[in-house]
Structure formats: structure tokens, C-alpha cells
Design a protein around this motif. Sequence first.
Motif, PDB file in Angstrom:
ATOM      1  N   VAL A  93      40.221  52.177  45.917  1.00  0.00           N
ATOM      2  CA  VAL A  93      39.691  50.823  45.731  1.00  0.00           C
ATOM      3  C   VAL A  93      40.811  49.994  45.110  1.00  0.00           C
ATOM      4  CG1 VAL A  93      37.966  49.385  44.621  1.00  0.00           C
ATOM      5  CG2 VAL A  93      37.352  51.671  45.434  1.00  0.00           C
ATOM      6  N   TYR A  94      41.082  48.862  45.716  1.00  0.00           N
ATOM      7  CA  TYR A  94      42.157  47.988  45.262  1.00  0.00           C
ATOM      8  C   TYR A  94      41.567  46.798  44.526  1.00  0.00           C
ATOM      9  CZ  TYR A  94      45.659  50.593  47.848  1.00  0.00           C
ATOM     10  OH  TYR A  94      46.520  51.569  48.290  1.00  0.00           O
ATOM     11  N   TYR A  95      42.130  46.529  43.351  1.00  0.00           N
ATOM     12  CA  TYR A  95      41.660  45.437  42.494  1.00  0.00           C
ATOM     13  C   TYR A  95      42.797  44.458  42.217  1.00  0.00           C
ATOM     14  CZ  TYR A  95      38.025  48.852  41.215  1.00  0.00           C
ATOM     15  OH  TYR A  95      37.004  49.769  41.237  1.00  0.00           O
ATOM     16  N   CYS A  96      42.459  43.189  42.122  1.00  0.00           N
ATOM     17  CA  CYS A  96      43.418  42.256  41.552  1.00  0.00           C
ATOM     18  C   CYS A  96      42.967  41.904  40.137  1.00  0.00           C
ATOM     19  CB  CYS A  96      43.608  41.014  42.410  1.00  0.00           C
ATOM     20  SG  CYS A  96      42.185  39.936  42.579  1.00  0.00           S
ATOM     21  N   ALA A  97      43.946  41.592  39.306  1.00  0.00           N
ATOM     22  CA  ALA A  97      43.689  41.317  37.900  1.00  0.00           C
ATOM     23  C   ALA A  97      44.631  40.225  37.431  1.00  0.00           C
ATOM     24  CB  ALA A  97      43.872  42.578  37.069  1.00  0.00           C
ATOM     25  N   ALA A  98      44.221  39.514  36.389  1.00  0.00           N
ATOM     26  CA  ALA A  98      45.015  38.400  35.878  1.00  0.00           C
ATOM     27  C   ALA A  98      45.116  38.457  34.362  1.00  0.00           C
ATOM     28  CB  ALA A  98      44.394  37.067  36.303  1.00  0.00           C
ATOM     29  N   ARG A  99      46.282  38.040  33.879  1.00  0.00           N
ATOM     30  CA  ARG A  99      46.483  37.890  32.434  1.00  0.00           C
ATOM     31  C   ARG A  99      47.405  36.705  32.227  1.00  0.00           C
ATOM     32  NH1 ARG A  99      51.158  41.171  30.033  1.00  0.00           N
ATOM     33  NH2 ARG A  99      49.840  41.359  28.174  1.00  0.00           N
ATOM     34  N   SER A 100      47.264  36.066  31.052  1.00  0.00           N
ATOM     35  CA  SER A 100      48.019  34.832  30.785  1.00  0.00           C
ATOM     36  C   SER A 100      49.358  35.118  30.138  1.00  0.00           C
ATOM     37  CB  SER A 100      47.190  33.910  29.896  1.00  0.00           C
ATOM     38  OG  SER A 100      46.880  34.550  28.682  1.00  0.00           O
ATOM     39  N   LYS A 101      49.914  36.281  30.421  1.00  0.00           N
ATOM     40  CA  LYS A 101      51.229  36.641  29.893  1.00  0.00           C
ATOM     41  C   LYS A 101      52.050  37.224  31.040  1.00  0.00           C
ATOM     42  CE  LYS A 101      49.367  37.550  25.292  1.00  0.00           C
ATOM     43  NZ  LYS A 101      49.201  38.541  24.191  1.00  0.00           N
ATOM     44  N   SER A 102      53.141  37.873  30.725  1.00  0.00           N
ATOM     45  CA  SER A 102      53.973  38.468  31.761  1.00  0.00           C
ATOM     46  C   SER A 102      53.298  39.714  32.317  1.00  0.00           C
ATOM     47  CB  SER A 102      55.348  38.797  31.196  1.00  0.00           C
ATOM     48  OG  SER A 102      55.228  39.642  30.080  1.00  0.00           O
ATOM     49  N   CYS A 103      53.871  40.231  33.404  1.00  0.00           N
ATOM     50  CA  CYS A 103      53.288  41.395  34.060  1.00  0.00           C
ATOM     51  C   CYS A 103      53.244  42.603  33.125  1.00  0.00           C
ATOM     52  CB  CYS A 103      54.104  41.751  35.301  1.00  0.00           C
ATOM     53  SG  CYS A 103      53.897  40.596  36.677  1.00  0.00           S
ATOM     54  N   SER A 104      52.233  43.424  33.346  1.00  0.00           N
ATOM     55  CA  SER A 104      52.090  44.689  32.642  1.00  0.00           C
ATOM     56  C   SER A 104      51.497  45.698  33.605  1.00  0.00           C
ATOM     57  CB  SER A 104      51.181  44.524  31.429  1.00  0.00           C
ATOM     58  OG  SER A 104      50.852  45.788  30.881  1.00  0.00           O
ATOM     59  N   SER A 105      51.889  46.952  33.460  1.00  0.00           N
ATOM     60  CA  SER A 105      51.329  48.005  34.308  1.00  0.00           C
ATOM     61  C   SER A 105      50.101  48.642  33.662  1.00  0.00           C
ATOM     62  CB  SER A 105      52.380  49.074  34.590  1.00  0.00           C
ATOM     63  OG  SER A 105      52.831  49.646  33.380  1.00  0.00           O
ATOM     64  N   ASP A 106      49.756  48.216  32.461  1.00  0.00           N
ATOM     65  CA  ASP A 106      48.615  48.757  31.739  1.00  0.00           C
ATOM     66  C   ASP A 106      47.367  47.934  32.059  1.00  0.00           C
ATOM     67  OD1 ASP A 106      48.113  49.718  28.236  1.00  0.00           O
ATOM     68  OD2 ASP A 106      46.728  49.644  29.926  1.00  0.00           O
ATOM     69  N   SER A 107      46.389  48.572  32.646  1.00  0.00           N
ATOM     70  CA  SER A 107      45.185  47.839  33.043  1.00  0.00           C
ATOM     71  C   SER A 107      44.456  47.240  31.845  1.00  0.00           C
ATOM     72  CB  SER A 107      44.241  48.762  33.821  1.00  0.00           C
ATOM     73  OG  SER A 107      43.842  49.862  33.022  1.00  0.00           O
ATOM     74  N   ASN A 108      44.652  47.815  30.662  1.00  0.00           N
ATOM     75  CA  ASN A 108      43.987  47.294  29.464  1.00  0.00           C
ATOM     76  C   ASN A 108      44.513  45.922  29.042  1.00  0.00           C
ATOM     77  OD1 ASN A 108      42.258  49.575  28.947  1.00  0.00           O
ATOM     78  ND2 ASN A 108      44.067  50.679  28.273  1.00  0.00           N
ATOM     79  N   ASP A 109      45.662  45.550  29.575  1.00  0.00           N
ATOM     80  CA  ASP A 109      46.279  44.285  29.191  1.00  0.00           C
ATOM     81  C   ASP A 109      45.738  43.094  29.979  1.00  0.00           C
ATOM     82  OD1 ASP A 109      49.580  45.749  28.666  1.00  0.00           O
ATOM     83  OD2 ASP A 109      47.845  45.553  27.328  1.00  0.00           O
ATOM     84  N   TYR A 110      44.900  43.349  30.960  1.00  0.00           N
ATOM     85  CA  TYR A 110      44.435  42.268  31.829  1.00  0.00           C
ATOM     86  C   TYR A 110      43.073  41.761  31.401  1.00  0.00           C
ATOM     87  CZ  TYR A 110      48.500  42.902  34.660  1.00  0.00           C
ATOM     88  OH  TYR A 110      49.809  42.949  35.079  1.00  0.00           O
ATOM     89  N   ASP A 111      42.909  40.451  31.502  1.00  0.00           N
ATOM     90  CA  ASP A 111      41.693  39.799  31.016  1.00  0.00           C
ATOM     91  C   ASP A 111      40.629  39.652  32.096  1.00  0.00           C
ATOM     92  OD1 ASP A 111      44.118  37.736  29.526  1.00  0.00           O
ATOM     93  OD2 ASP A 111      42.911  39.210  28.428  1.00  0.00           O
ATOM     94  N   PHE A 112      41.056  39.476  33.322  1.00  0.00           N
ATOM     95  CA  PHE A 112      40.117  39.173  34.402  1.00  0.00           C
ATOM     96  C   PHE A 112      40.348  40.131  35.560  1.00  0.00           C
ATOM     97  CE2 PHE A 112      39.042  35.574  32.031  1.00  0.00           C
ATOM     98  CZ  PHE A 112      40.188  34.869  31.678  1.00  0.00           C
ATOM     99  N   TRP A 113      39.240  40.529  36.181  1.00  0.00           N
ATOM    100  CA  TRP A 113      39.278  41.496  37.268  1.00  0.00           C
ATOM    101  C   TRP A 113      38.381  41.054  38.419  1.00  0.00           C
ATOM    102  CZ3 TRP A 113      42.219  45.943  37.445  1.00  0.00           C
ATOM    103  CH2 TRP A 113      42.889  46.276  36.266  1.00  0.00           C
ATOM    104  N   GLY A 114      38.799  41.415  39.617  1.00  0.00           N
ATOM    105  CA  GLY A 114      37.924  41.274  40.765  1.00  0.00           C
ATOM    106  C   GLY A 114      37.040  42.488  40.909  1.00  0.00           C
ATOM    107  N   GLN A 115      36.193  42.447  41.943  1.00  0.00           N
ATOM    108  CA  GLN A 115      35.224  43.515  42.136  1.00  0.00           C
ATOM    109  C   GLN A 115      35.803  44.689  42.923  1.00  0.00           C
ATOM    110  OE1 GLN A 115      35.472  40.929  44.071  1.00  0.00           O
ATOM    111  NE2 GLN A 115      35.364  41.792  46.139  1.00  0.00           N
ATOM    112  N   GLY A 116      36.943  44.487  43.545  1.00  0.00           N
ATOM    113  CA  GLY A 116      37.614  45.549  44.279  1.00  0.00           C
ATOM    114  C   GLY A 116      37.310  45.523  45.763  1.00  0.00           C
ATOM    115  N   THR A 117      38.231  46.064  46.535  1.00  0.00           N
ATOM    116  CA  THR A 117      38.036  46.200  47.979  1.00  0.00           C
ATOM    117  C   THR A 117      38.554  47.584  48.394  1.00  0.00           C
ATOM    118  OG1 THR A 117      38.455  45.162  50.148  1.00  0.00           O
ATOM    119  CG2 THR A 117      40.279  45.111  48.566  1.00  0.00           C
TER     120      THR A 117
END
Length: 123
Positions: A93-117
Motif C-alpha cells: 500500500v502506497y501512501y503520500c504524506a506531508a510535513r512543513s519541514k524538510s524531507c525525512s524518511s521517518d514516518s513519525n515526522d509527518y503530520d498529514f497522511w493519505g488513505q493509501g492506494t
Amino acid sequence: EVQLVESGGGLVQAGGSLRLSCAASGFTFEGYAIAWFRQAPGKEREGISCISKRESRPLYADSVKGRFTISSDNVQNRVYLEMNSLKPEDTAVYYCAARSKSCSSDSNDYDFWGQGTQVTVSS
């Protein structure tokens, strides 16, 4: 309301291609890092690509480098993931995520997530 909506997943044979799309709304697209993660059954969520104006270039995990390409359309607030030479191990399942800072590979660093495809690659 912040929303991320993924689309474009499906079933494809090994060696084939898919293009995922992430439509963002409810926040100013520029200034955010938008990342693609994936999660296969029984495995941890893996960061595979990220794009941000704070980075000099898009970032890719070694597992997809040379096969996947991330791009953004800041007018339409969309981020795309072009996936070529797909392998059965790309099934997830592929998700997009957004954060208001620079890129991070840690999923915990992201604030917003899609539902996945779902992306399924058959051998």
C-alpha cells in the motif's frame, strides 16, 4: 481541512509501470515536504521518495532509485510517483504524506497522511 488523496494504484505485471498521484488540499503546497511511503503486509512502513523546495533534489530510497521518479505540480497541488520496472517486491500500500519541514524518511515526522492506494505486482 488538510487532505491528501492518493490514486493510480492497481495490478501490474513485473516489468510494468504505474503512475501514482497525490492530490493535496487545505494547506499551502509550497514549503511542505511531500513524501511517498509504502507498507507491505507484515513489514514496517518504508519511506521511498520525497520532494521539497528545501532539498536540492528529490530523494529516493536505494530500493527504488533509478526506477521511480517523484515530481510535483505546484499549480494543481499534486505530487506524482512514476514507477517503472516494477518488481513483485514493490507490492504494497502506497501512501503520500506531508510535513512543513524538510524531507525525512521517518514516518513519525509527518503530520498529514493519505488513505493509501494498493499496488500489486504479479510475477
